[in-house]
Design a protein around this motif. Structure first.
Motif, PDB file in Angstrom:
ATOM      1  N   GLU A 507       0.817  -1.215   0.000  1.00 37.04           N
ATOM      2  CA  GLU A 507       0.000   0.000   0.000  1.00 37.04           C
ATOM      3  C   GLU A 507       0.859   1.277   0.000  1.00 37.04           C
ATOM      4  O   GLU A 507       0.505   2.290   0.588  1.00 37.04           O
ATOM      5  N   LYS A 508       1.989   1.189  -0.694  1.00 38.26           N
ATOM      6  CA  LYS A 508       2.808   2.378  -0.906  1.00 38.26           C
ATOM      7  C   LYS A 508       2.451   2.966  -2.266  1.00 38.26           C
ATOM      8  O   LYS A 508       1.886   2.287  -3.126  1.00 38.26           O
ATOM      9  N   ARG A 509       2.778   4.232  -2.459  1.00 37.70           N
ATOM     10  CA  ARG A 509       2.487   4.867  -3.731  1.00 37.70           C
ATOM     11  C   ARG A 509       3.752   4.891  -4.579  1.00 37.70           C
ATOM     12  O   ARG A 509       4.860   5.129  -4.083  1.00 37.70           O
ATOM     13  N   VAL A 510       3.613   4.655  -5.909  1.00 37.90           N
ATOM     14  CA  VAL A 510       4.734   4.679  -6.846  1.00 37.90           C
ATOM     15  C   VAL A 510       4.456   5.733  -7.908  1.00 37.90           C
ATOM     16  O   VAL A 510       3.385   5.744  -8.525  1.00 37.90           O
ATOM     17  N   ILE A 511       5.410   6.637  -8.107  1.00 39.69           N
ATOM     18  CA  ILE A 511       5.297   7.691  -9.109  1.00 39.69           C
ATOM     19  C   ILE A 511       6.496   7.562 -10.054  1.00 39.69           C
ATOM     20  O   ILE A 511       7.631   7.391  -9.604  1.00 39.69           O
ATOM     21  N   LEU A 512       6.221   7.624 -11.338  1.00 39.03           N
ATOM     22  CA  LEU A 512       7.267   7.528 -12.352  1.00 39.03           C
ATOM     23  C   LEU A 512       7.437   8.885 -13.020  1.00 39.03           C
ATOM     24  O   LEU A 512       6.462   9.445 -13.530  1.00 39.03           O
ATOM     25  N   SER A 513       8.659   9.408 -13.061  1.00 40.44           N
ATOM     26  CA  SER A 513       8.893  10.716 -13.678  1.00 40.44           C
ATOM     27  C   SER A 513       9.984  10.607 -14.748  1.00 40.44           C
ATOM     28  O   SER A 513      10.727   9.624 -14.805  1.00 40.44           O
ATOM     29  N   GLY A 514      10.061  11.639 -15.600  1.00 39.68           N
ATOM     30  CA  GLY A 514      11.056  11.660 -16.672  1.00 39.68           C
ATOM     31  C   GLY A 514      10.812  10.583 -17.701  1.00 39.68           C
ATOM     32  O   GLY A 514      11.740  10.103 -18.355  1.00 39.68           O
ATOM     33  N   VAL A 515       9.543  10.186 -17.860  1.00 39.66           N
ATOM     34  CA  VAL A 515       9.192   9.093 -18.764  1.00 39.66           C
ATOM     35  C   VAL A 515       9.139   9.610 -20.207  1.00 39.66           C
ATOM     36  O   VAL A 515       8.459  10.597 -20.500  1.00 39.66           O
ATOM     37  N   THR A 516       9.856   8.949 -21.102  1.00 38.09           N
ATOM     38  CA  THR A 516       9.829   9.326 -22.522  1.00 38.09           C
ATOM     39  C   THR A 516       8.640   8.648 -23.193  1.00 38.09           C
ATOM     40  O   THR A 516       8.108   7.651 -22.681  1.00 38.09           O
ATOM     41  N   PRO A 517       8.211   9.161 -24.340  1.00 37.41           N
ATOM     42  CA  PRO A 517       7.099   8.509 -25.064  1.00 37.41           C
ATOM     43  C   PRO A 517       7.353   7.038 -25.357  1.00 37.41           C
ATOM     44  O   PRO A 517       6.444   6.208 -25.276  1.00 37.41           O
ATOM     45  N   LYS A 518       8.610   6.697 -25.703  1.00 32.03           N
ATOM     46  CA  LYS A 518       8.937   5.301 -26.014  1.00 32.03           C
ATOM     47  C   LYS A 518       8.780   4.415 -24.781  1.00 32.03           C
ATOM     48  O   LYS A 518       8.185   3.325 -24.844  1.00 32.03           O
ATOM     49  N   ILE A 519       9.311   4.876 -23.649  1.00 30.92           N
ATOM     50  CA  ILE A 519       9.179   4.097 -22.407  1.00 30.92           C
ATOM     51  C   ILE A 519       7.718   4.007 -21.996  1.00 30.92           C
ATOM     52  O   ILE A 519       7.256   2.966 -21.505  1.00 30.92           O
ATOM     53  N   LEU A 520       6.966   5.091 -22.203  1.00 33.48           N
ATOM     54  CA  LEU A 520       5.545   5.095 -21.838  1.00 33.48           C
ATOM     55  C   LEU A 520       4.790   4.006 -22.591  1.00 33.48           C
ATOM     56  O   LEU A 520       3.969   3.290 -22.017  1.00 33.48           O
ATOM     57  N   ARG A 521       5.078   3.874 -23.884  1.00 32.93           N
ATOM     58  CA  ARG A 521       4.379   2.845 -24.683  1.00 32.93           C
ATOM     59  C   ARG A 521       4.745   1.449 -24.197  1.00 32.93           C
ATOM     60  O   ARG A 521       3.911   0.542 -24.182  1.00 32.93           O
ATOM     61  N   MET A 522       6.016   1.273 -23.803  1.00 35.61           N
ATOM     62  CA  MET A 522       6.427  -0.029 -23.268  1.00 35.61           C
ATOM     63  C   MET A 522       5.737  -0.309 -21.930  1.00 35.61           C
ATOM     64  O   MET A 522       5.290  -1.434 -21.671  1.00 35.61           O
ATOM     65  N   LEU A 523       5.619   0.717 -21.090  1.00 36.85           N
ATOM     66  CA  LEU A 523       4.918   0.566 -19.804  1.00 36.85           C
ATOM     67  C   LEU A 523       3.457   0.195 -20.024  1.00 36.85           C
ATOM     68  O   LEU A 523       2.879  -0.614 -19.284  1.00 36.85           O
ATOM     69  N   ASP A 524       2.872   0.797 -21.057  1.00 30.98           N
ATOM     70  CA  ASP A 524       1.461   0.533 -21.353  1.00 30.98           C
ATOM     71  C   ASP A 524       1.268  -0.904 -21.834  1.00 30.98           C
ATOM     72  O   ASP A 524       0.337  -1.599 -21.398  1.00 30.98           O
ATOM     73  N   LYS A 525       2.146  -1.364 -22.724  1.00 36.34           N
ATOM     74  CA  LYS A 525       2.018  -2.711 -23.262  1.00 36.34           C
ATOM     75  C   LYS A 525       2.243  -3.781 -22.186  1.00 36.34           C
ATOM     76  O   LYS A 525       1.707  -4.887 -22.274  1.00 36.34           O
ATOM     77  N   MET A 526       3.041  -3.441 -21.175  1.00 34.01           N
ATOM     78  CA  MET A 526       3.287  -4.386 -20.085  1.00 34.01           C
ATOM     79  C   MET A 526       2.268  -4.217 -18.952  1.00 34.01           C
ATOM     80  O   MET A 526       2.388  -4.860 -17.908  1.00 34.01           O
ATOM     81  N   HIS A 527       1.292  -3.311 -19.137  1.00 32.63           N
ATOM     82  CA  HIS A 527       0.192  -3.074 -18.188  1.00 32.63           C
ATOM     83  C   HIS A 527       0.690  -2.510 -16.846  1.00 32.63           C
ATOM     84  O   HIS A 527      -0.005  -2.608 -15.834  1.00 32.63           O
ATOM     85  N   ILE A 528       1.882  -1.929 -16.857  1.00 34.54           N
ATOM     86  CA  ILE A 528       2.402  -1.315 -15.635  1.00 34.54           C
ATOM     87  C   ILE A 528       1.611  -0.054 -15.305  1.00 34.54           C
ATOM     88  O   ILE A 528       1.358   0.250 -14.123  1.00 34.54           O
ATOM     89  N   ILE A 529       1.187   0.671 -16.351  1.00 34.30           N
ATOM     90  CA  ILE A 529       0.426   1.907 -16.127  1.00 34.30           C
ATOM     91  C   ILE A 529      -0.881   1.607 -15.404  1.00 34.30           C
ATOM     92  O   ILE A 529      -1.322   2.376 -14.531  1.00 34.30           O
ATOM     93  N   GLN A 530      -1.509   0.477 -15.727  1.00 34.06           N
ATOM     94  CA  GLN A 530      -2.765   0.108 -15.075  1.00 34.06           C
ATOM     95  C   GLN A 530      -2.562  -0.079 -13.573  1.00 34.06           C
ATOM     96  O   GLN A 530      -3.453   0.251 -12.775  1.00 34.06           O
ATOM     97  N   HIS A 531      -1.407  -0.617 -13.202  1.00 36.81           N
ATOM     98  CA  HIS A 531      -1.145  -0.841 -11.779  1.00 36.81           C
ATOM     99  C   HIS A 531      -0.779   0.465 -11.064  1.00 36.81           C
ATOM    100  O   HIS A 531      -1.234   0.720  -9.948  1.00 36.81           O
TER     101      HIS A 531
END
Length: 577
Positions: A507-531
């Motif tokens: 129940e800790k919070r995770v924030i991702l910063s300095g994310v590039t568009p390429k990394i963002l798309r990879m995060l999305d495909k791996m469903h990390i953004i949903q979590h």
């Protein structure tokens, strides 16, 4: 295609500085004197008459100099290539089509090399580092000198083909058989070269030393004292030849042609780069591939055996002031003129005199300043240099040194790149209200800022996993900063995902910063953004640390349980593009 670009000799002739001709001619005369006996000897190693070595020394040298990239590279028969030719031609010895198959082998080698050049595969040689070149050059200088010791001492070796080290051992075992007349001729030649160079570096010391030695042999009749000379040279121009273009022969020689082609290219480009490090010429590997390919391809129709760049003759070209590719063309023409007009006189060149020339060239090939720089600057480069140099000296085949150098370079690179950089940072508000960063001291446990850096890929994933685990703390918020990440793959992202899932499970919070568009798309495909939640993704910003500042405000807001909106770049906008 620009024909001047494809045929560099045309550009050289169009813009030729006449002041360079004297240097090119002197270098060409000196190289030709060495090339005459050397190409004949290499042809015998390949298992054919010495005349075919001379033909190759004419045709390959002229064509490679016309089409290649290097101004100083001297192409023709070489020790390593001729050894390989002998090996692959063994099944055809005594057959009717022996020479047809021999010239087919030359044709196939040239075709493969030319194809690689046209396909612009020259970038493959970029894996040969500067440390490899310096080590290879130094090692080659050592083995060249060792290989000439018996000729300098006038000792006849009866053990057949020996390695350079084997020749040195055999010479010391037969030290009582030294021919002092031959040894004196060799030392005399070296003394003339050194003396004239000290008087004026532009004097053709090697050429004059050989000429004086020839006069001594002729006047004093030194042959009767056992001084060996080059001997009879055939008076003929390269005759036309037709390769044996049959499918069965192509199948039999195909594998050998590939091996010879690749080794020949590695040798040629390595030598070109080694000399270019001193002349500051920019070498185009693709054009060098084309030059070597055209030389072997054309040579197959003029009774030539396959060849490559010669370390010895290229070094002589450089040491004797050769300025342009015209030197190589002149070398071929001079050998041709010698064959036709001066063969009776060239036979008196003493082997010991040539050995003296080659030994001084070998010494000059060892770049002592470059060695000291590499050995004292970087441990990895020092290891690569030493491995390459020792392999050059002790390995049975010269090309193995290049392979060893490249292999150790890649292994050391993979070792270093297998280290992931994870920094724990803490923000400190400066007087100007901007965020500055410093290495965290662990005092504030409410927010942990983890900065990821460099190349994060499968090779560094184990180290990344360990360092993220070590960085895990009791903080309420983990802010993971991607700003300094250059490369990331799915394996590294899976490690990061495991860290995120552990934090979210507690129940800790995770924030991702300095994310590039390429990394963002990879995060999305791996469903990390949903979590994590799209609201916890802060995109890369042009302003230094701006995205981290916004993300930190969000983290601080969460810790203080204060609800307020923060202005940020929409990650959703990138995903919907």
């Amino acid at each position: 295609m620009n024909i001047v670009k494809f045929i560099p000799i045309l550009d050289t002739l169009i813009n030729y500085d006449k002041r360079n001709f004297r240097f090119d001619l002197i270098a060409a005369l000196t190289v030709a004197v060495v090339a005459l006996p050397q190409t004949m000897a290499y042809a015998m190693i390949a298992g054919v008459h010495p005349a075919y070595g001379l033909y190759s020394g004419i045709v390959l040298t002229i064509i490679a100099s016309s089409f290649g990239s290097s101004n100083q590279l001297a192409t023709g028969p070489t020790n390593a290539i001729c050894l390989l030719i002998a090996s692959y031609m063994i099944p055809f010895v005594g057959s009717e089509n022996f020479f047809g198959n021999l010239f087919l082998l030359t044709f196939l080698v040239g075709t493969i090399q030319l194809t690689m050049g046209v396909l612009r595969l020259g970038s493959l040689v970029n894996y040969v580092s500067h440390a490899v070149i310096v080590g290879f050059t130094a090692g080659a200088g050592i083995i060249i000198a060792m290989g000439q010791l018996n000729n300098l001492m006038g000792i006849t070796l009866t053990s057949g083909h020996l390695s350079s080290i084997g020749k040195v051992i055999a010479c010391f075992q037969s030290i009582d058989k030294i021919n002092y007349h031959a040894f004196s001729i060799g030392i005399f030649t070296m003394a003339v070269i050194i003396f004239l160079k000290r008087i004026n570096k532009n004097l053709p010391g090697a050429l004059l030393g050989v000429i004086f030695s020839v006069l001594l042999v002729m006047i004093l009749g030194l042959e009767k004292y056992g001084v060996k000379v080059v001997g009879q040279i055939p008076q003929a121009i390269p005759p036309l030849s037709i390769p044996n273009f049959t499918l069965s022969a192509i199948g039999d020689l195909g594998t050998g042609a590939v091996v010879i082609a690749i080794i020949g290219l590695v040798e040629a480009v390595s030598i070109s780069k080694a000399i270019a490090s001193k002349t500051h010429q920019k070498i185009d590997p693709n054009q060098e591939f084309i030059g070597q390919g055209m030389a072997n391809l054309g040579g197959s129709f003029f009774s030539s055996i396959a060849g490559s760049g010669s370390f010895t003759r290229s070094a002589i070209t450089y040491q004797n002031g050769g300025k342009t590719r015209v030197t190589g063309v002149l070398v071929g023409l001079i050998i041709l003129m010698v064959l036709v007009f001066f063969a009776p006189f060239a036979r008196y060149i003493p082997n010991a005199s040539l050995a003296g020339v080659i030994m001084l060239v070998a010494y000059s090939m060892i770049d002592k300043k470059a060695l000291a720089k590499v050995l004292t600057t970087n441990r990895n480069d020092a290891a690569v240099l030493l491995v390459t140099m020792l392999t050059t000296v002790f390995a049975p085949h010269l090309e193995q040194a290049i392979y060893a150098g490249v292999a150790i370079s890649l292994l050391l690179y993979l070792k270093d790149s297998g280290v992931a950089t994870v920094k724990t940072l803490e923000p400190v508000r400066g007087n100007d209200g901007q965020f500055v960063e410093q290495i965290g001291n662990g005092q504030d446990t409410s927010i942990s800022i983890l900065q990821l850096e460099g190349n994060l890929y499968f090779g560094s994933s184990a180290d990344l996993d360990k360092k993220l685990s070590d960085s895990y703390s009791n903080s309420k918020v983990f802010l993971i900063r991607f700003k300094s990440v250059l490369i990331i793959d799915i394996t590294a992202l899976e490690v990061i995902e495991g860290f995120i899932n552990r934090a979210l499970a507690e129940e800790k919070r995770v924030i991702l910063s300095g994310v590039t568009p390429k990394i963002l798309r990879m995060l999305d495909k791996m469903h990390i953004i949903q979590h994590v939640g799209i609201e916890n993704i802060f995109m890369e910003d042009d302003e230094v640390f701006a995205t981290s500042g916004k993300a930190l405000d969000e983290a601080s807001s969460f810790v203080r349980n204060v609800s307020y909106k923060t202005e940020k770049i929409s990650a959703q906008a990138y995903l919907t593009r």
